[in-house]
Scaffold this motif. Structure first.
Motif, PDB file in Angstrom:
ATOM      1  N   ALA A 156      -3.979  11.391   3.298  1.00  0.00           N
ATOM      2  CA  ALA A 156      -2.909  10.541   2.766  1.00  0.00           C
ATOM      3  C   ALA A 156      -2.463  11.067   1.412  1.00  0.00           C
ATOM      4  O   ALA A 156      -2.474  10.380   0.392  1.00  0.00           O
ATOM      5  N   ASP A 157      -2.074  12.364   1.419  1.00  0.00           N
ATOM      6  CA  ASP A 157      -1.589  13.045   0.222  1.00  0.00           C
ATOM      7  C   ASP A 157      -2.599  12.994  -0.924  1.00  0.00           C
ATOM      8  O   ASP A 157      -2.258  12.730  -2.084  1.00  0.00           O
ATOM      9  N   GLY A 158      -3.850  13.282  -0.585  1.00  0.00           N
ATOM     10  CA  GLY A 158      -4.874  13.381  -1.612  1.00  0.00           C
ATOM     11  C   GLY A 158      -5.555  12.091  -1.979  1.00  0.00           C
ATOM     12  O   GLY A 158      -6.385  12.053  -2.890  1.00  0.00           O
ATOM     13  N   THR A 159      -5.253  11.006  -1.272  1.00  0.00           N
ATOM     14  CA  THR A 159      -5.862   9.715  -1.599  1.00  0.00           C
ATOM     15  C   THR A 159      -7.353   9.703  -1.288  1.00  0.00           C
ATOM     16  O   THR A 159      -8.165   9.188  -2.068  1.00  0.00           O
ATOM     17  N   ALA A 160      -7.739  10.257  -0.165  1.00  0.00           N
ATOM     18  CA  ALA A 160      -9.142  10.262   0.258  1.00  0.00           C
ATOM     19  C   ALA A 160      -9.761  11.627  -0.015  1.00  0.00           C
ATOM     20  O   ALA A 160      -9.094  12.658   0.071  1.00  0.00           O
ATOM     21  N   PRO A 161     -11.060  11.656  -0.316  1.00  0.00           N
ATOM     22  CA  PRO A 161     -11.736  12.946  -0.494  1.00  0.00           C
ATOM     23  C   PRO A 161     -11.859  13.674   0.834  1.00  0.00           C
ATOM     24  O   PRO A 161     -11.951  13.058   1.890  1.00  0.00           O
ATOM     25  N   VAL A 162     -11.849  15.000   0.761  1.00  0.00           N
ATOM     26  CA  VAL A 162     -11.993  15.853   1.940  1.00  0.00           C
ATOM     27  C   VAL A 162     -13.320  16.582   1.819  1.00  0.00           C
ATOM     28  O   VAL A 162     -13.609  17.218   0.809  1.00  0.00           O
ATOM     29  N   VAL A 163     -14.148  16.506   2.845  1.00  0.00           N
ATOM     30  CA  VAL A 163     -15.499  17.082   2.803  1.00  0.00           C
ATOM     31  C   VAL A 163     -15.644  18.147   3.878  1.00  0.00           C
ATOM     32  O   VAL A 163     -15.324  17.910   5.050  1.00  0.00           O
ATOM     33  N   LEU A 164     -16.145  19.318   3.452  1.00  0.00           N
ATOM     34  CA  LEU A 164     -16.487  20.383   4.388  1.00  0.00           C
ATOM     35  C   LEU A 164     -18.000  20.490   4.450  1.00  0.00           C
ATOM     36  O   LEU A 164     -18.689  20.333   3.436  1.00  0.00           O
ATOM     37  N   ASP A 165     -18.525  20.799   5.624  1.00  0.00           N
ATOM     38  CA  ASP A 165     -19.978  20.751   5.812  1.00  0.00           C
ATOM     39  C   ASP A 165     -20.669  22.105   5.686  1.00  0.00           C
ATOM     40  O   ASP A 165     -21.876  22.214   5.883  1.00  0.00           O
ATOM     41  N   THR A 166     -19.916  23.152   5.371  1.00  0.00           N
ATOM     42  CA  THR A 166     -20.481  24.504   5.289  1.00  0.00           C
ATOM     43  C   THR A 166     -20.073  25.113   3.956  1.00  0.00           C
ATOM     44  O   THR A 166     -18.876  25.253   3.679  1.00  0.00           O
ATOM     45  N   SER A 167     -21.054  25.490   3.139  1.00  0.00           N
ATOM     46  CA  SER A 167     -20.762  25.848   1.751  1.00  0.00           C
ATOM     47  C   SER A 167     -19.809  27.041   1.590  1.00  0.00           C
ATOM     48  O   SER A 167     -18.940  26.993   0.711  1.00  0.00           O
ATOM     49  N   PRO A 168     -19.918  28.126   2.380  1.00  0.00           N
ATOM     50  CA  PRO A 168     -18.940  29.201   2.190  1.00  0.00           C
ATOM     51  C   PRO A 168     -17.511  28.735   2.422  1.00  0.00           C
ATOM     52  O   PRO A 168     -16.585  29.196   1.747  1.00  0.00           O
ATOM     53  N   CYS A 169     -17.321  27.833   3.387  1.00  0.00           N
ATOM     54  CA  CYS A 169     -15.985  27.307   3.662  1.00  0.00           C
ATOM     55  C   CYS A 169     -15.496  26.446   2.501  1.00  0.00           C
ATOM     56  O   CYS A 169     -14.331  26.526   2.088  1.00  0.00           O
ATOM     57  N   SER A 170     -16.381  25.614   1.974  1.00  0.00           N
ATOM     58  CA  SER A 170     -16.012  24.779   0.827  1.00  0.00           C
ATOM     59  C   SER A 170     -15.590  25.653  -0.345  1.00  0.00           C
ATOM     60  O   SER A 170     -14.580  25.402  -1.011  1.00  0.00           O
ATOM     61  N   PHE A 171     -16.374  26.701  -0.605  1.00  0.00           N
ATOM     62  CA  PHE A 171     -16.104  27.574  -1.739  1.00  0.00           C
ATOM     63  C   PHE A 171     -14.774  28.296  -1.562  1.00  0.00           C
ATOM     64  O   PHE A 171     -13.961  28.378  -2.490  1.00  0.00           O
ATOM     65  N   ARG A 172     -14.545  28.814  -0.370  1.00  0.00           N
ATOM     66  CA  ARG A 172     -13.289  29.537  -0.138  1.00  0.00           C
ATOM     67  C   ARG A 172     -12.089  28.622  -0.295  1.00  0.00           C
ATOM     68  O   ARG A 172     -11.092  28.970  -0.925  1.00  0.00           O
ATOM     69  N   LEU A 173     -12.178  27.424   0.269  1.00  0.00           N
ATOM     70  CA  LEU A 173     -11.034  26.523   0.199  1.00  0.00           C
ATOM     71  C   LEU A 173     -10.801  26.060  -1.235  1.00  0.00           C
ATOM     72  O   LEU A 173      -9.656  25.923  -1.674  1.00  0.00           O
ATOM     73  N   LYS A 174     -11.866  25.807  -1.979  1.00  0.00           N
ATOM     74  CA  LYS A 174     -11.697  25.413  -3.383  1.00  0.00           C
ATOM     75  C   LYS A 174     -10.983  26.505  -4.181  1.00  0.00           C
ATOM     76  O   LYS A 174     -10.125  26.230  -5.021  1.00  0.00           O
ATOM     77  N   LYS A 175     -11.357  27.764  -3.922  1.00  0.00           N
ATOM     78  CA  LYS A 175     -10.705  28.867  -4.630  1.00  0.00           C
ATOM     79  C   LYS A 175      -9.239  28.992  -4.226  1.00  0.00           C
ATOM     80  O   LYS A 175      -8.405  29.422  -5.032  1.00  0.00           O
ATOM     81  N   HIS A 176      -8.954  28.632  -2.975  1.00  0.00           N
ATOM     82  CA  HIS A 176      -7.603  28.823  -2.452  1.00  0.00           C
ATOM     83  C   HIS A 176      -6.651  27.706  -2.866  1.00  0.00           C
ATOM     84  O   HIS A 176      -5.441  27.897  -2.848  1.00  0.00           O
ATOM     85  N   LEU A 177      -7.197  26.561  -3.225  1.00  0.00           N
ATOM     86  CA  LEU A 177      -6.345  25.398  -3.517  1.00  0.00           C
ATOM     87  C   LEU A 177      -5.407  25.663  -4.683  1.00  0.00           C
ATOM     88  O   LEU A 177      -5.807  26.202  -5.710  1.00  0.00           O
ATOM     89  N   LYS A 178      -4.185  25.263  -4.522  1.00  0.00           N
ATOM     90  CA  LYS A 178      -3.218  25.345  -5.617  1.00  0.00           C
ATOM     91  C   LYS A 178      -2.811  23.960  -6.102  1.00  0.00           C
ATOM     92  O   LYS A 178      -2.277  23.799  -7.183  1.00  0.00           O
ATOM     93  N   ASP A 179      -3.046  22.934  -5.275  1.00  0.00           N
ATOM     94  CA  ASP A 179      -2.666  21.561  -5.613  1.00  0.00           C
ATOM     95  C   ASP A 179      -3.885  20.821  -6.141  1.00  0.00           C
ATOM     96  O   ASP A 179      -4.835  20.554  -5.406  1.00  0.00           O
ATOM     97  N   ALA A 180      -3.858  20.508  -7.422  1.00  0.00           N
ATOM     98  CA  ALA A 180      -5.012  19.843  -8.045  1.00  0.00           C
ATOM     99  C   ALA A 180      -5.198  18.420  -7.533  1.00  0.00           C
ATOM    100  O   ALA A 180      -6.241  17.809  -7.772  1.00  0.00           O
ATOM    101  N   GLY A 181      -4.216  17.893  -6.815  1.00  0.00           N
ATOM    102  CA  GLY A 181      -4.332  16.518  -6.340  1.00  0.00           C
ATOM    103  C   GLY A 181      -5.207  16.361  -5.120  1.00  0.00           C
ATOM    104  O   GLY A 181      -5.514  15.230  -4.718  1.00  0.00           O
ATOM    105  N   LEU A 182      -5.626  17.465  -4.523  1.00  0.00           N
ATOM    106  CA  LEU A 182      -6.435  17.400  -3.314  1.00  0.00           C
ATOM    107  C   LEU A 182      -7.906  17.497  -3.689  1.00  0.00           C
ATOM    108  O   LEU A 182      -8.335  18.426  -4.347  1.00  0.00           O
ATOM    109  N   GLN A 183      -8.705  16.499  -3.258  1.00  0.00           N
ATOM    110  CA  GLN A 183     -10.132  16.468  -3.578  1.00  0.00           C
ATOM    111  C   GLN A 183     -10.921  17.129  -2.455  1.00  0.00           C
ATOM    112  O   GLN A 183     -11.207  16.496  -1.446  1.00  0.00           O
ATOM    113  N   VAL A 184     -11.265  18.384  -2.619  1.00  0.00           N
ATOM    114  CA  VAL A 184     -12.086  19.090  -1.635  1.00  0.00           C
ATOM    115  C   VAL A 184     -13.507  19.178  -2.171  1.00  0.00           C
ATOM    116  O   VAL A 184     -13.740  19.700  -3.258  1.00  0.00           O
TER     117      VAL A 184
END
Length: 962
Positions: free
Chosen positions: A794-822
């Motif tokens: 809902a456009d960053g309203t809810a946190p988004v959780v990944l269950d595998t650390s390499p995936c979490s790390f890659r997506l965090k590095k890739h994010l450009k929108d600070a409003g998304l909680q990964v």
């Protein structure tokens, strides 16, 4: 073919050493032969020794064949003392013994123990070793002792020479002596009476010459590693004591140190740090002299150029950018055995600082994190300058000491010399409390004019240090090749004559590290200079310091990050010059496996590198450059058909599982390996802990987007990774529930409503593609996932959780929108679930693996805290960093996984029944090499927790494995 007599030596060594520990190929002799200095020599043979007996036999053969030999520990040396064009002896994996007796007043260490590891083992006793070089997280005890390395706090009172209790050593003639064993000393007195008499005579003559004896004492009142430790001749009368103290600082020119026992020193837990700013270097040095008698532990000087090199870096105050051109800083550390003692020491030192002119009010902090950030910057000054140098130049660090009362005067003169010789980028920093300064500058060696500029500058420095100030040309970095031509200049002919006599007594053939410490060539410091050609923008800033090596899973198997860069630099140089096509071809062929195939690309090297170089990015770039049109097209096809690719993977797992169930594990595994060998390793290796297939699909009622959360039922968007959606538990794991089902149930237990993004089966963060060098396809998949989770949250309203650390790390590095909680799963559990669950701690030990991405995200402390909420004993195996599975390397290059985890089993505690991590592929290899099933930490949290509030209802009763 090896030239004579190396061919004969190599054949003789093969009689008692395996081929894999006798290195002669062009890539590894180049790479293994590189140390942190600016000299380059390529050994004919690199012998990796694993025992004293091998050293003895090797030395006997070298003596018989008159072949020079050089010993190497970690290779962080800066003065050229660990390079050779003859035989290089490296420490293998077996030299890591550490014995701490009750009370920890002493510690006995083998030469392969890293200094920081020794201190970690001593920390529970409130003790540490005395030497504390800036490279202590990489430098090994053998090198620390052989160079008499000191550092920030140890001064001259706590270095190896002063804290030595006893040692085991092997002399040039192959004789073993244990100075701590009475029987060994007695036998040595019989077999080597002439040598001991010679040492006694030298000492007696030296002590009888009052002028010479007093000069030696004065020279060692400040830091001094120029030449041999002549103070042994005036400090001791017993010849074995003289001998073992001469070994300290001898840089492998007198013998091999196979063990050393140190008297430990207190490590006070209570510390305070202050970063003091002064208007000029003179006032800073005046403050140092005033602080010398106070209870201060360390005072580090940084001139304005030093501060400029680290402006804007994390941990440095913002005001540094506005300092004047002459400003200087002092980093001060104070310690106390308890809080009251620390406060008293701070008061005493502060009273003295108040007598000086600081630019800002001095403030001491006991915040460990802030203090650590100050020291990290200080320790990184040398590499930081190297990182800013012009491509093609090298970085040089010199290391001198002056009488403290003349430090300011000498420092100003040094700054003037930099300008005179055109070193406008040079910086000065160092252990000011000891009058010890390091100055760093960049230098090209590609023209005669540049080499001559360096020669004239060094002549001027030596003249200033020796003739004007009677200081030390090498305070703590060792003489090496760099200062060997100037030893007689500093010490004078009489003392230099003593050094030559010592060398003749202990190494009459001159075979141990020749050219180091004593060198009759007045231009030895200008020869064999290391070129630093451009290789790739990702790594051109590397200065080959080697700080990265302990973090690398392939180190000691193939190449370390430093060695990969060294190899690629040589390949790039040969390609640019068009010279030596045969050598280029051989290097390329070896690099394919040694450099590329066995690189885990885990990125841990960047965490140890002072300038953050990630060598894995270079390897990924090389992989990408080598991908042809067909490979690129196939990568695009896989990216566009992720669901289909995962379906193929599940089918493969299903067939492998069926074969194992039908034939039995041993028979099936043997068959798979035979097929793998027949196909030239083209088929994957199938581990014993191979996952069973699973196919997770969200329940229909799990909406694709998050409703606005309520106070009682917040929403979390859960994104199971590709591996979680396709790889279930291993067939022999008692736990049968697939990870996504377990995660969903845990979230609901904690009172969360779980939502999933649309088209989950097609989503992927792109990590598998990135690791293959398919950057464009990987980024396209990451963008696709970002769009999907943005909508689902809902456009960053809810946190988004990944269950595998390499995936979490890659997506965090890739994010450009600070409003998304990964968030990584561990992060979400720690920050959001611990307070929503009741925990009952299990009594059986928990073994925890901290993945590379967990460490790089800074989540290791949170993961330990989550585990500690679930168990009374949490064990993190101390010798395991990256597991080496590296996504699919455990299938394609299983030897990397085996090498990375070779020390895992020794740290598994009795009673442990399972290990936990947060990457499914890592858990496969961990299970294989530990004998325990490894699972996501979610399974542990779920087993040990109950809800505090009524759980959200789940319609999923169970989930079949396939």
């Amino acid at each position: 073919m090896l030239p004579a007599p190396y061919d004969r030596l190599h054949a003789a060594l093969r009689e008692f050493m395996p081929d894999e520990r006798l290195v002669t190929d062009p890539l590894r002799t180049l790479a293994y032969g590189t140390d942190g200095s600016f000299y380059r020599l390529i050994p004919k043979i690199v012998a990796i020794v694993e025992a004293e007996g091998e050293v003895v036999r090797l030395l006997n053969l070298c003596r018989e064949l008159k072949t020079p030999v050089t010993f190497r520990a970690a290779g962080t040396s800066l003065s050229g003392q660990a390079v050779t064009d003859s035989v290089l002896v490296l420490l293998g994996d077996s030299w890591r013994g550490c014995t701490i007796p009750p009370g920890a007043a002493t510690v006995t260490l083998q030469p392969g123990v890293i200094g920081a590891e020794a201190n970690r083992k001593l920390a529970p006793f409130g003790r540490k070793i005395g030497p504390d070089p800036a490279s202590i997280a990489t430098a090994k005890i053998g090198g620390i002792a052989a160079n008499n390395a000191s550092g920030m706090c140890c001064g001259t009172a706590q270095n190896s020479y002063r804290t030595l209790a006893s040692m085991r050593l092997v002399l040039a003639d192959g004789t073993l002596l244990d100075t701590g064993d009475a029987a060994s000393r007695a036998a040595f007195a019989v077999s080597h009476g002439a040598l001991l008499s010679g040492l006694s005579d030298l000492a007696a003559r030296t002590r009888a010459d009052d002028k010479l004896a007093e000069r030696i004492r004065n020279k060692f009142r400040i830091k001094n590693t120029t030449g041999y430790s002549l103070n042994a001749l005036v400090d001791f009368e017993e010849p074995v004591e003289i001998l073992q103290h001469l070994m300290i600082g001898s840089e492998g020119t007198l013998g091999f140190l196979s063990e050393i026992t140190y008297n430990t020193v207190p490590e006070h837990a209570h510390k305070a740090n202050a970063l003091l700013m002064y208007p000029d270097i003179g006032e800073a040095c005046r403050a140092v002299a005033l602080m010398k008698p106070t209870p201060v532990s360390a005072v580090e000087l940084m001139d304005r150029a030093s501060l400029r090199s680290v402006e804007g870096k994390p941990g440095m105050p913002d005001f540094i950018g506005g300092l004047g051109p002459d400003a200087s800083a002092l980093l001060v550390e104070i310690r106390g055995e308890d809080a009251a003692a620390l406060d008293a020491n701070i008061a005493a030192v502060s009273a003295v600082i108040a007598q000086t002119q600081t630019l800002f009010p001095p403030t001491f902090t006991t915040d460990a994190k802030l203090g650590e950030s100050y020291w990290k910057i200080r320790k990184g000054l040398f590499p930081a300058v190297g990182a800013m140098r012009k491509v093609g130049t090298t970085v040089i660090i010199e290391d001198v000491a002056y009488p403290l009362d003349r430090l300011a005067e000498a420092t100003v003169e040094l700054q003037a010399m930099f300008l005179k010789f055109g070193y406008t980028e040079a910086i000065i920093f160092g252990h000011a409390l000891e009058g010890n300064l390091h100055f760093v500058f960049t230098q090209a060696f590609d023209t005669d004019e540049e080499v001559d500029r360096y020669r004239r500058f060094m002549d001027a420095v030596c003249d200033q240090v020796v003739r004007k100030y009677d200081g030390s040309l090498k305070a703590e970095h060792g003489t090496g090749r760099n200062m060997a031509p100037f030893v007689e200049m500093e010490w004078g002919p009489q003392a230099y004559g003593l050094m030559k006599e010592i060398k003749a007594l202990l190494d009459p053939q001159g075979l141990l590290n020749p050219g180091v410490i004593l060198n009759d060539d007045p231009e030895a410091h200008l020869k064999n200079l290391k070129a630093m050609p451009a290789a790739h923008p990702l790594v051109d800033t590397c200065i080959e310091c080697g700080f990265c090596e302990p973090t690398c899973p392939s180190h000691k198997m193939t190449l370390s990050p430093r060695q990969r860069i060294v190899g690629w630099r040589e390949i790039s140089r040969l390609e640019a010059t068009g010279a030596d096509a045969a050598r280029l071809g051989a290097l390329h062929e070896a690099y394919d496996y040694q450099g590329i195939d066995t690189c885990a690309a885990c990125g841990l090297c960047s965490t140890a590198c002072p300038v953050g170089i990630e060598t894995g990015l270079l390897i990924k770039a090389i992989r990408g450059d080598r991908r042809g049109t067909m490979a690129q097209g196939f990568g695009t096809y896989v990216a566009e058909h992720t669901a289909g690719a995962l379906s193929v993977a599940r089918t493969g797992l299903k067939l492998a599982d069926l074969a194992k169930r039908t034939l039995g594990d041993d028979t099936a595994n043997g068959l798979f390996e035979k097929l793998r060998n027949v196909t030239g390793q083209r088929l994957p290796h199938l581990p014993r802990a191979l996952p069973t297939p699973t196919n997770f699909t969200p329940l229909p009622q799990a909406k694709a987007s998050a409703d606005a959360p309520t106070a009682n039922t917040p929403t979390v968007v859960y994104v199971p990774s590709c591996t979680s959606r396709s790889m279930g538990p291993a067939a022999n794991d008692p736990e049968k529930t697939p990870l996504p089902v377990k995660v969903e149930a845990l979230f609901q237990k904690a009172g969360y409503r779980v939502a999933y993004p649309e088209q989950l089966a097609s989503l992927c963060c792109g990590m598998p593609l990135e690791s293959k060098g398919l950057a464009a396809q990987a980024d396209a998949k990451a963008e696709e996932m970002v769009r999907a989770i943005w909508a689902a949250s809902a456009d960053g309203t809810a946190p988004v959780v990944l269950d595998t650390s390499p995936c979490s790390f890659r997506l965090k590095k890739h994010l450009k929108d600070a409003g998304l909680q990964v968030l990584d799963l561990v992060e979400f559990i720690h920050d959001h679930l611990l307070d929503r669950l009741n925990f009952t701690k299990q009594t059986e030990p928990v073994v925890l693996h901290l993945t590379c991405s967990t460490r790089r995200m800074g989540l290791d402390a949170k993961m330990k805290a989550v585990a500690a909420a679930c168990a009374t004993q949490v064990v993190v195996p101390e010798d395991v960093g990256c597991c080496g599975f590296a996504g699919d390397k455990g299938f394609t290059t299983p030897e990397l996984n085996a090498h990375a985890l070779r020390h895992l089993s020794k740290d598994i505690p009795a009673g442990a029944k399972a290990g936990y991590s947060n990457s499914r592929t890592c858990e496969i290899g961990l299970s294989d090499h530990s004998g325990l099933p490894y699972r996501s930490i979610v399974y542990l949290v779920d087993a040990c927790s109950t809800p505090k509030a009524p759980a959200t209802a789940s319609a999923r009763a169970s989930e079949p494995a396939f």
